[in-house]
Scaffold this motif. Structure first.
Motif, PDB file in Angstrom:
ATOM      1  N   GLY A 202       0.812  -1.212   0.000  1.00 43.98           N
ATOM      2  CA  GLY A 202       0.000   0.000   0.000  1.00 43.98           C
ATOM      3  C   GLY A 202       0.843   1.258   0.000  1.00 43.98           C
ATOM      4  O   GLY A 202       0.526   2.238  -0.681  1.00 43.98           O
ATOM      5  N   GLU A 203       1.932   1.253   0.748  1.00 49.59           N
ATOM      6  CA  GLU A 203       2.782   2.440   0.834  1.00 49.59           C
ATOM      7  C   GLU A 203       3.561   2.690  -0.448  1.00 49.59           C
ATOM      8  O   GLU A 203       4.110   3.769  -0.640  1.00 49.59           O
ATOM      9  CB  GLU A 203       3.728   2.308   2.029  1.00 49.59           C
ATOM     10  N   ASN A 204       3.600   1.712  -1.315  1.00 47.21           N
ATOM     11  CA  ASN A 204       4.244   1.899  -2.615  1.00 47.21           C
ATOM     12  C   ASN A 204       3.224   2.083  -3.729  1.00 47.21           C
ATOM     13  O   ASN A 204       3.515   1.860  -4.905  1.00 47.21           O
ATOM     14  CB  ASN A 204       5.170   0.718  -2.910  1.00 47.21           C
ATOM     15  N   GLY A 205       2.009   2.491  -3.350  1.00 47.49           N
ATOM     16  CA  GLY A 205       1.002   2.878  -4.331  1.00 47.49           C
ATOM     17  C   GLY A 205       0.154   1.765  -4.886  1.00 47.49           C
ATOM     18  O   GLY A 205      -0.623   1.990  -5.820  1.00 47.49           O
ATOM     19  N   CYS A 206       0.269   0.550  -4.346  1.00 48.16           N
ATOM     20  CA  CYS A 206      -0.517  -0.572  -4.865  1.00 48.16           C
ATOM     21  C   CYS A 206      -1.892  -0.637  -4.202  1.00 48.16           C
ATOM     22  O   CYS A 206      -2.047  -0.276  -3.035  1.00 48.16           O
ATOM     23  CB  CYS A 206       0.208  -1.895  -4.621  1.00 48.16           C
ATOM     24  N   VAL A 207      -2.864  -1.109  -4.951  1.00 42.77           N
ATOM     25  CA  VAL A 207      -4.200  -1.360  -4.419  1.00 42.77           C
ATOM     26  C   VAL A 207      -4.200  -2.759  -3.809  1.00 42.77           C
ATOM     27  O   VAL A 207      -3.703  -3.708  -4.421  1.00 42.77           O
ATOM     28  CB  VAL A 207      -5.264  -1.275  -5.533  1.00 42.77           C
ATOM     29  N   ILE A 208      -4.742  -2.898  -2.607  1.00 45.46           N
ATOM     30  CA  ILE A 208      -4.781  -4.192  -1.928  1.00 45.46           C
ATOM     31  C   ILE A 208      -6.119  -4.861  -2.226  1.00 45.46           C
ATOM     32  O   ILE A 208      -7.182  -4.315  -1.914  1.00 45.46           O
ATOM     33  CB  ILE A 208      -4.602  -4.036  -0.406  1.00 45.46           C
ATOM     34  N   ALA A 209      -6.061  -6.045  -2.827  1.00 45.92           N
ATOM     35  CA  ALA A 209      -7.280  -6.755  -3.225  1.00 45.92           C
ATOM     36  C   ALA A 209      -7.410  -8.075  -2.478  1.00 45.92           C
ATOM     37  O   ALA A 209      -6.417  -8.657  -2.034  1.00 45.92           O
ATOM     38  CB  ALA A 209      -7.277  -7.019  -4.726  1.00 45.92           C
ATOM     39  N   SER A 210      -8.657  -8.545  -2.361  1.00 48.69           N
ATOM     40  CA  SER A 210      -8.905  -9.847  -1.745  1.00 48.69           C
ATOM     41  C   SER A 210     -10.294 -10.327  -2.128  1.00 48.69           C
ATOM     42  O   SER A 210     -11.089  -9.582  -2.703  1.00 48.69           O
ATOM     43  CB  SER A 210      -8.787  -9.766  -0.218  1.00 48.69           C
ATOM     44  N   GLY A 211     -10.573 -11.582  -1.768  1.00 51.19           N
ATOM     45  CA  GLY A 211     -11.886 -12.159  -2.033  1.00 51.19           C
ATOM     46  C   GLY A 211     -12.867 -11.950  -0.901  1.00 51.19           C
ATOM     47  O   GLY A 211     -13.979 -12.482  -0.934  1.00 51.19           O
ATOM     48  N   LEU A 212     -12.468 -11.183   0.131  1.00 55.02           N
ATOM     49  CA  LEU A 212     -13.325 -10.828   1.265  1.00 55.02           C
ATOM     50  C   LEU A 212     -13.800 -12.035   2.068  1.00 55.02           C
ATOM     51  O   LEU A 212     -14.845 -11.990   2.712  1.00 55.02           O
ATOM     52  CB  LEU A 212     -14.543 -10.015   0.791  1.00 55.02           C
ATOM     53  N   SER A 213     -13.029 -13.133   2.034  1.00 57.15           N
ATOM     54  CA  SER A 213     -13.352 -14.276   2.882  1.00 57.15           C
ATOM     55  C   SER A 213     -12.822 -14.013   4.287  1.00 57.15           C
ATOM     56  O   SER A 213     -11.969 -13.145   4.495  1.00 57.15           O
ATOM     57  CB  SER A 213     -12.714 -15.554   2.320  1.00 57.15           C
ATOM     58  N   ALA A 214     -13.306 -14.785   5.248  1.00 59.45           N
ATOM     59  CA  ALA A 214     -12.839 -14.633   6.624  1.00 59.45           C
ATOM     60  C   ALA A 214     -11.357 -14.989   6.702  1.00 59.45           C
ATOM     61  O   ALA A 214     -10.833 -15.724   5.872  1.00 59.45           O
ATOM     62  CB  ALA A 214     -13.648 -15.544   7.545  1.00 59.45           C
TER      63      ALA A 214
END
Length: 403
Positions: free
Chosen positions: A137-149
């Motif tokens: 994140g601090e290097n400008g990337c978007v953090i993605a996930s499948g929103l699972s627990a």
């Protein structure tokens, strides 16, 4: 009529993530023409249930869902919308309709890094997940996930708390997401899904949701998983689409919770030792899309981008000079007849792949779609063909014929 109505109506007839929409509409001039032909029963390939749904579901139902979505702050993007992500158009079975909360504008100029792992991550894996989310994140990337627990939600929460952009690819109805104590991806970026509560369909399989995750991300970091982990399906999807895959080495090689990582590393996947591993690979794809933040010194010793620019420049220079030497020493090409391959010992599936690759190199995902085979079966067949010297792995996770 709004073109989105036709596309959403098709999803109501065939169901989300159903490749038959693309198979049956391939010869049609427009979506409107295809829908009218379905309504009038002029498509002979329809199954009985599909024919019944096409005759009984009115276009007004699709209009109603679009209206309800708007009232809830949910946008409906069809395949023909300008805002529809180009990255999804490139996969074998793109979603006909996407439900969106937030904005996907960041896909144009930012890298997307997905973090995946166990639903019950160990303390070690939680620390690694937090480290990855912060440094990326601090290097400008978007953090993605499948929103699972577990790992997914932890990564989303860390990124959100730090004020970084996030992308959630939800496997349930988009309007069923309950924020609670967890971060809402739409508040820091975007959240998408192929499902809406007004659609009476069961949720897609993980493999179908996974194709969206890997299509939208530039890199995937797999933090933890056993040999039976569903996260391995996501990793296979990543490999089949030719995306960067990084695997965190097992914290304990005797602990079965980490056997999935060991299997992936044995297959030659890139190990994740630090954020440099991911950032260096991404820098080859566009250094201007990274944003160095001085706070990252708290988590990494990158210091500045000279680490990337020097190595990238040196690598390009070496390739350039090597290419020049090779060109100067190359003899004049001579035409030689191509040997005829003996395919008699191959099964029908393997023969199909050979014939398909005569068109040119392809991703495993493309081969799977064009042959109508499951991606796992396709990867297995490609492995056998590669061992028998019929097929060769090429850069970019593509496969081509061995010459």
């Amino acid at each position: 009529m709004d073109k989105r109505v036709y596309w959403l109506w098709l999803v109501l007839v065939f169901g989300p993530a159903n490749n038959r929409i693309w198979q049956l509409s391939a010869k049609m001039k427009s979506t409107e023409e295809f829908c009218k032909a379905l309504r009038e029963g002029k498509i002979p390939e329809l199954t009985v249930p599909e024919r019944k749904r096409a005759a009984s579901i009115p276009f007004e139902e699709a209009e109603r869902i679009i209206s309800v979505s708007g009232e809830k702050g949910i946008r409906v993007l069809s395949y023909e919308c300008e805002e529809y992500p180009e990255r999804l158009r490139e996969i074998a079975n793109p979603p006909a309709v996407l439900f969106l909360r937030g904005s996907l504008d960041f896909l144009k100029d930012r890298f997307v890094v997905c973090i995946a792992g166990s639903r019950t991550p160990s303390e070690y894996s939680q620390k690694v997940t937090a480290y990855i989310a912060r440094t990326m994140g601090e290097n400008g990337c978007v953090i993605a996930s499948g929103l699972s627990a577990g790992t997914d939600i932890l990564a989303e929460n860390i990124a959100s708390d730090c004020g970084f952009m996030t992308l959630g690819i939800y496997g349930l109805a988009i309007d069923s997401f309950v924020q609670g104590e967890d971060a809402d991806p739409a508040e820091c970026g975007a959240m998408i899904s192929e499902l809406h509560s007004e659609m009476n369909f069961p949720r897609p399989k993980f493999a179908e949701r996974n194709r969206l995750i890997t299509a939208l991300c530039d890199a995937l970091v797999f933090v933890e998983g056993s040999r039976d982990s569903r996260g391995l399906e996501l990793c296979n999807s990543c490999i089949s689409q030719g995306k960067l895959l990084f695997v965190v080495p097992p914290h304990d090689i005797t602990d079965p919770r980490y056997l999935g990582q060991a299997l992936l590393l044995r297959r030659g996947c890139r190990p994740f030792i630090s954020d440099k591993d991911v950032l260096f690979e991404l820098s080859h794809m566009g250094l201007d899309r990274l944003e160095y933040n001085a706070r990252s010194a708290e988590y990494t010793d990158i210091g500045d981008y000279s680490f990337f620019t020097d190595e990238v420049s040196a690598e390009k220079k070496e390739k350039s000079s090597a290419g020049h030497r090779k060109k100067a020493a190359a003899p004049k090409p001579q035409e030689t007849p191509s040997p005829v391959q003996d395919l008699s010992e191959l099964d029908e599936k393997e023969k199909k792949i050979i014939q398909l690759l005569k068109e040119g190199p392809m991703l495993a995902d493309e081969i799977s779609a064009k042959t109508g085979s499951d991606i796992a079966e396709t990867l297995s067949a490609l492995t056998m063909l590669e061992l028998d010297d019929y097929v060769v792995s090429l850069p970019g996770k593509r496969f081509g014929l061995q010459h």
